[in-house]
Design a protein around this motif. Structure first.
Motif, PDB file in Angstrom:
ATOM      1  N   LEU A 111      -2.565   4.000  -3.057  1.00  0.00           N
ATOM      2  CA  LEU A 111      -2.364   3.164  -4.233  1.00  0.00           C
ATOM      3  C   LEU A 111      -2.062   1.743  -3.776  1.00  0.00           C
ATOM      4  N   LEU A 112      -2.660   0.799  -4.434  1.00  0.00           N
ATOM      5  CA  LEU A 112      -2.373  -0.619  -4.190  1.00  0.00           C
ATOM      6  C   LEU A 112      -1.456  -1.118  -5.300  1.00  0.00           C
ATOM      7  N   THR A 113      -0.296  -1.608  -4.933  1.00  0.00           N
ATOM      8  CA  THR A 113       0.641  -2.133  -5.917  1.00  0.00           C
ATOM      9  C   THR A 113       0.616  -3.652  -5.912  1.00  0.00           C
ATOM     10  N   TRP A 148       0.857  -1.173   0.000  1.00  0.00           N
ATOM     11  CA  TRP A 148       0.000   0.000   0.000  1.00  0.00           C
ATOM     12  C   TRP A 148       0.895   1.225   0.000  1.00  0.00           C
ATOM     13  N   LEU A 149       0.661   2.152  -0.904  1.00  0.00           N
ATOM     14  CA  LEU A 149       1.491   3.349  -1.031  1.00  0.00           C
ATOM     15  C   LEU A 149       0.629   4.589  -0.834  1.00  0.00           C
ATOM     16  N   PRO A 150       1.091   5.565  -0.044  1.00  0.00           N
ATOM     17  CA  PRO A 150       0.286   6.772   0.153  1.00  0.00           C
ATOM     18  C   PRO A 150       0.214   7.662  -1.076  1.00  0.00           C
ATOM     19  N   ALA A 151       1.206   7.586  -1.951  1.00  0.00           N
ATOM     20  CA  ALA A 151       1.233   8.410  -3.159  1.00  0.00           C
ATOM     21  C   ALA A 151       2.284   7.851  -4.100  1.00  0.00           C
ATOM     22  N   LEU A 152       2.238   8.282  -5.361  1.00  0.00           N
ATOM     23  CA  LEU A 152       3.259   7.866  -6.311  1.00  0.00           C
ATOM     24  C   LEU A 152       4.344   8.958  -6.342  1.00  0.00           C
ATOM     25  N   THR A 153       5.240   8.858  -5.397  1.00  0.00           N
ATOM     26  CA  THR A 153       6.326   9.823  -5.252  1.00  0.00           C
ATOM     27  C   THR A 153       7.448   9.503  -6.228  1.00  0.00           C
ATOM     28  N   ASP A 154       8.456  10.389  -6.287  1.00  0.00           N
ATOM     29  CA  ASP A 154       9.608  10.132  -7.144  1.00  0.00           C
ATOM     30  C   ASP A 154      10.299   8.829  -6.742  1.00  0.00           C
ATOM     31  N   ALA A 184       1.160  -3.750 -11.399  1.00  0.00           N
ATOM     32  CA  ALA A 184      -0.100  -3.018 -11.517  1.00  0.00           C
ATOM     33  C   ALA A 184      -0.284  -2.129 -10.298  1.00  0.00           C
ATOM     34  N   VAL A 185      -0.713  -0.909 -10.538  1.00  0.00           N
ATOM     35  CA  VAL A 185      -0.953   0.066  -9.476  1.00  0.00           C
ATOM     36  C   VAL A 185      -2.418   0.486  -9.554  1.00  0.00           C
ATOM     37  N   HIS A 186      -3.172   0.214  -8.479  1.00  0.00           N
ATOM     38  CA  HIS A 186      -4.603   0.501  -8.432  1.00  0.00           C
ATOM     39  C   HIS A 186      -4.853   1.767  -7.612  1.00  0.00           C
ATOM     40  N   HIS A 187      -5.833   2.519  -8.015  1.00  0.00           N
ATOM     41  CA  HIS A 187      -6.120   3.855  -7.516  1.00  0.00           C
ATOM     42  C   HIS A 187      -7.310   3.788  -6.553  1.00  0.00           C
ATOM     43  N   PHE A 188      -7.087   4.091  -5.270  1.00  0.00           N
ATOM     44  CA  PHE A 188      -8.134   4.063  -4.236  1.00  0.00           C
ATOM     45  C   PHE A 188      -8.413   5.504  -3.838  1.00  0.00           C
ATOM     46  N   HIS A 189      -9.639   5.956  -4.089  1.00  0.00           N
ATOM     47  CA  HIS A 189      -9.960   7.356  -3.811  1.00  0.00           C
ATOM     48  C   HIS A 189     -11.469   7.526  -3.792  1.00  0.00           C
ATOM     49  N   GLY A 190     -11.913   8.769  -3.649  1.00  0.00           N
ATOM     50  CA  GLY A 190     -13.311   9.105  -3.813  1.00  0.00           C
ATOM     51  C   GLY A 190     -14.250   8.425  -2.846  1.00  0.00           C
ATOM     52  N   ALA A 191     -15.310   7.804  -3.381  1.00  0.00           N
ATOM     53  CA  ALA A 191     -16.357   7.208  -2.557  1.00  0.00           C
ATOM     54  C   ALA A 191     -15.805   6.189  -1.572  1.00  0.00           C
ATOM     55  N   ALA A 192     -14.797   5.443  -1.971  1.00  0.00           N
ATOM     56  CA  ALA A 192     -14.239   4.413  -1.083  1.00  0.00           C
ATOM     57  C   ALA A 192     -13.597   5.013   0.157  1.00  0.00           C
ATOM     58  N   THR A 193     -13.132   6.253   0.068  1.00  0.00           N
ATOM     59  CA  THR A 193     -12.487   6.895   1.222  1.00  0.00           C
ATOM     60  C   THR A 193     -13.500   7.511   2.176  1.00  0.00           C
ATOM     61  N   ARG A 194     -14.732   7.636   1.737  1.00  0.00           N
ATOM     62  CA  ARG A 194     -15.734   8.312   2.577  1.00  0.00           C
ATOM     63  C   ARG A 194     -16.561   7.343   3.420  1.00  0.00           C
ATOM     64  N   VAL A 195     -16.217   6.079   3.377  1.00  0.00           N
ATOM     65  CA  VAL A 195     -16.789   5.101   4.301  1.00  0.00           C
ATOM     66  C   VAL A 195     -15.995   5.181   5.602  1.00  0.00           C
ATOM     67  N   ARG A 196     -16.683   5.297   6.712  1.00  0.00           N
ATOM     68  CA  ARG A 196     -15.972   5.394   7.999  1.00  0.00           C
ATOM     69  C   ARG A 196     -15.216   4.096   8.284  1.00  0.00           C
ATOM     70  N   LEU A 197     -14.026   4.236   8.815  1.00  0.00           N
ATOM     71  CA  LEU A 197     -13.179   3.065   9.071  1.00  0.00           C
ATOM     72  C   LEU A 197     -13.893   2.034   9.934  1.00  0.00           C
ATOM     73  N   ALA A 198     -14.645   2.470  10.919  1.00  0.00           N
ATOM     74  CA  ALA A 198     -15.296   1.537  11.844  1.00  0.00           C
ATOM     75  C   ALA A 198     -16.532   0.877  11.262  1.00  0.00           C
ATOM     76  N   ASP A 199     -16.990   1.318  10.095  1.00  0.00           N
ATOM     77  CA  ASP A 199     -18.247   0.789   9.558  1.00  0.00           C
ATOM     78  C   ASP A 199     -18.093  -0.570   8.891  1.00  0.00           C
ATOM     79  N   THR A 200     -16.902  -0.917   8.446  1.00  0.00           N
ATOM     80  CA  THR A 200     -16.621  -2.233   7.880  1.00  0.00           C
ATOM     81  C   THR A 200     -15.294  -2.719   8.446  1.00  0.00           C
ATOM     82  N   ALA A 201     -14.992  -3.992   8.216  1.00  0.00           N
ATOM     83  CA  ALA A 201     -13.727  -4.537   8.711  1.00  0.00           C
ATOM     84  C   ALA A 201     -12.525  -4.077   7.897  1.00  0.00           C
TER      85      ALA A 201
END
Length: 460
Positions: free
Chosen positions: A374-376, A322-328, A349-366
């Motif tokens: 980014l998921l690599t 898991w990467l917080p950003a695609l840095t240099d 492969a690098v997958h982009h996690f953003h938007g609606a998926a980030t607005r689910v509260r952490l405690a609401d799902t496992a």
């Protein structure tokens, strides 16, 4: 914890034969070979029985027999888990591939999916109604396995992960009881199923929210390896500005001349596809495209660009970060990995996690990570008969190079079974609650896919 050493296989065989007849398969049966063959040819496990179940009643009966005979269980749904957790040495495999019915309710915008259905089957059923469910990119992947651990995909920004669209599930627990898990029935199991993996019960049916989406603006843009540093840096800047409607993958795929090519794969899912065109132009401008195949199309058709990329029977080993950003620094590590790739079949492969998926509260799902990231996927691939060593070293070296830039944990569906510390870190603040759920619903670890791990949660 149950183990093969304490199992009464003879009694289990007799009882399962009475329940299933010729749909109980033993080593030496032609059907046994077929039902234990997985996508990853590198998997070498030796279950003792396969129960091919046609409905939930048969699943419940098989689970009860396994529990009484102390026979460890694993579940084969899509059979696409790279680590082979669908098979357990000395155990009983519950083969759910016959449970693949998909029922669409277009008025309610919901889909009911059997526990053995694949992504392609789900999307084929929803397509006539211009409905979609957020999925991953590979059509052969089982819907259940994808949903229970997460479900990164091209609609993540607009509609969330696959698990965020799970409305409820029918589950056979480790004692053979059939239960419904949704917000109003066994809400704790419902919470745990959304991200907790496949070890809390056998999911025989899922109810998923569907979304109206007649088409997407999507495709593949590919550039020469020499342009990869600039492309990746530009990608990192672009996705930081991307709206929910635009989710973009990147990475490296095998090129026709044997040298990897860097790609960007955008999916724009807004109601006005023309609004996505400026974003496509920005992606093209990252370099000089050698392939440019962007077009409006149905979502299911867009996923077909990934068909054939990973051939059944080849040998696979995956690593993930898991990467917080695609840095240099990340860009440099990925480019170095592409230049040093050990096989013409391997990919990044690098997958982009953003938007609606980030607005689910952490405690609401496992699921344990809800910030932009980014998921690599580090995908080492080699042909049967080749030595695994060079390919394993390439994957491990790449993972190590990214580790200093990474967030704790990693996507549980891609972590190796032995990476127990990273599994714990993947769930973060949800780990203790998930362990309690595991002890509550499967106290004897009947459904723990890897018997060498401690009693906890083992994503499958």
């Amino acid at each position: 914890m149950l183990s093969a050493a304490t199992a009464d296989v003879a009694t289990a065989t007799a009882r399962l034969r009475a329940l299933l007849g010729d749909r109980l398969h033993e080593p030496g049966d032609p059907a046994f070979v077929a039902t234990t063959r997985l996508w990853n040819g590198a998997v070498d496990r030796a279950p003792v029985l396969v129960a091919s179940c046609r409905d939930t009643d048969e699943v419940a009966g098989a689970v009860r027999i396994a529990a009484r005979c102390h026979l460890p269980l694993s579940v084969r749904s899509g059979g696409h888990d790279w680590a082979g957790r669908a098979l357990r040495d000395g155990g009983l495999v519950l083969d759910l591939t016959a449970l693949r019915a998909v029922r669409v309710d277009p008025d309610a915008a919901t889909v009911t999916v059997g526990g053995g259905a694949t992504t392609a089957e789900l999307l084929a059923a929803t397509r006539p109604y211009d409905l979609v469910v957020p999925t991953g990119v590979v059509g052969d992947v089982g819907v259940a396995g994808l949903t229970l651990a997460g479900g990164y995909g091209p609609l993540c920004g607009r509609f969330g992960l696959t698990l965020d669209n799970l409305l409820g599930a029918e589950v056979v627990l480790a004692d053979g009881r059939r239960v419904t898990a949704d917000p109003h029935h066994d809400a704790e199991l419902y919470w745990a199923l959304r991200g907790g993996g496949g070890n809390l019960g056998v999911v025989t049916e899922l109810r998923l929210r569907a979304h109206r989406l007649p088409g997407v603006l999507a495709g593949m843009i590919m550039f020469a390896l020499a342009e990869a540093p600039a492309v990746l840096r530009g990608y990192g800047t672009l996705i930081a500005e991307a709206p929910d409607e635009l989710t973009v993958m990147t990475g490296f795929l095998p090129g026709p001349a044997g040298e990897p090519m860097v790609f960007v794969c955008p999916f724009y899912s807004g109601p006005d596809l023309d609004a996505g065109l400026p974003w496509m132009d920005r992606l093209r401008a990252l370099g000089t495209p050698l392939v440019d195949q962007i077009a409006p199309m149905p979502y299911a058709d867009a996923l077909r660009m990934f068909d054939g990329g990973m051939v059944d029977g080849n040998h696979y080993l995956l690593r993930t970060r898991w990467l917080p950003a695609l840095t240099d620094g990340v860009a440099d590590a990925l480019v170095d990995a592409a230049r040093q790739v050990s096989s013409p079949f391997s990919a990044l492969a690098v997958h982009h996690f953003h938007g609606a998926a980030t607005r689910v509260r952490l405690a609401d799902t496992a699921f344990g990570l809800r910030r932009d990231h980014l998921l690599t996927e580090i995908i080492a691939v080699w042909a049967p008969g080749e030595q695994a060593g060079p390919h394993r070293k390439w994957a491990e070296r790449t993972s190590t190079a990214l580790a200093g830039h990474a967030l704790p944990g990693g996507y549980p569906n891609l972590l190796a079974p032995e990476e127990t510390d990273r599994v714990r870190l993947a769930y973060g603040a949800n780990w203790a609650r998930l362990r309690r759920a595991k002890r509550r619903y499967d106290p004897r670890d009947l459904l723990t896919a890897v018997p060498t791990l401690p009693p906890s949660v083992h994503p499958r």
